[in-house]
Design an enzyme around this catalytic site. Structure first.
Site, PDB file in Angstrom:
ATOM      1  CB  THR A  19     -10.924   5.362 -51.399  1.00 49.31           C
ATOM      2  OG1 THR A  19     -10.958   3.973 -51.742  1.00 49.31           O
ATOM      3  CG2 THR A  19     -12.293   5.807 -50.926  1.00 49.31           C
ATOM      4  N   GLY A  67     -16.929   7.926 -55.166  1.00 45.51           N
ATOM      5  CA  GLY A  67     -16.362   7.173 -54.056  1.00 45.51           C
ATOM      6  C   GLY A  67     -14.993   6.587 -54.317  1.00 45.51           C
ATOM      7  CG  ASN A 108     -16.352   3.442 -57.525  1.00 44.42           C
ATOM      8  OD1 ASN A 108     -17.459   3.443 -58.061  1.00 44.42           O
ATOM      9  ND2 ASN A 108     -16.044   2.612 -56.542  1.00 44.42           N
ATOM     10  CB  CYS A 119       0.105   4.355 -55.550  1.00 43.82           C
ATOM     11  SG  CYS A 119      -1.117   3.409 -56.469  1.00 43.82           S
ATOM     12  CG  HIS A 166      -9.403   0.144 -58.208  1.00 43.49           C
ATOM     13  ND1 HIS A 166      -8.836   1.385 -57.992  1.00 43.49           N
ATOM     14  CD2 HIS A 166     -10.561   0.129 -57.508  1.00 43.49           C
ATOM     15  CE1 HIS A 166      -9.611   2.078 -57.195  1.00 43.49           C
ATOM     16  NE2 HIS A 166     -10.669   1.355 -56.883  1.00 43.49           N
ATOM     17  CG  ASP A 194     -12.239  -4.632 -52.018  1.00 43.68           C
ATOM     18  OD1 ASP A 194     -12.277  -3.734 -52.887  1.00 43.68           O
ATOM     19  OD2 ASP A 194     -12.262  -4.389 -50.787  1.00 43.68           O
TER      20      ASP A 194
END
Ligand code: AMP
Ligand code: ZN
Length: 114
Positions: A95, A93, A87, A4, A100, A30
């Site tokens: 991923t 989306g 998300n 992870c 988060h 990010d």
């Protein structure tokens, strides 16, 4: 949780530009920013998606949202505005399967999102 991304960042196995940390969460920039400020607010406990939240997580998620607002304010975006997004699963989306909260600010953000 093996493999992870967020857990690896939390363990220091992958570097990240950490901008906030307390006992329950971290926030880091990010790696592929979609706005001048693009940070991810991440709980220290592994939770795969919003589908896995339990009532005991309510305070944690509330703190994550308040932290996003605080970080936006520290960067001067409280009045201009900012966007917060979770998300969840494929069509949204997602991923990285450790929840988060995206914090985006510093440019006009269109609505509806893509
Ligand atoms: P999501 O698509 O909602 O699961 O968001 C995952 C986010 O993680 C994307 O915006 C990626 O750019 C970001 N990301 C992937 N790898 C890293 C990394 N090593 N450090 C920081 N952010 C990352
Ligand atoms: Zn994790």
């Amino acid at each position: 949780m093996i493999d992870c991304l967020c857990c690896k960042i939390l363990k220091g196995e992958i570097p990240a530009a950490i901008i906030y940390e307390d006992e329950r969460m971290i926030a880091f920039k990010d790696i592929n920013p979609q706005a001048p400020l693009h940070a991810l607010i991440v709980p220290k406990r592994h939770i795969a998606s919003l589908n896995d939240l339990v009532p005991e997580d309510d305070a944690l998620v509330g703190e994550m949202i308040r932290r996003a607002a605080a970080i936006a304010g520290q960067h001067g975006y409280a009045d201009r505005g900012f966007r917060t997004v979770f998300n969840t699963n494929a069509e949204a989306g997602q991923t990285v399967f450790h929840i988060h909260l995206h914090l985006l600010a510093g440019r006009g953000l269109s609505w509806p999102p893509g």
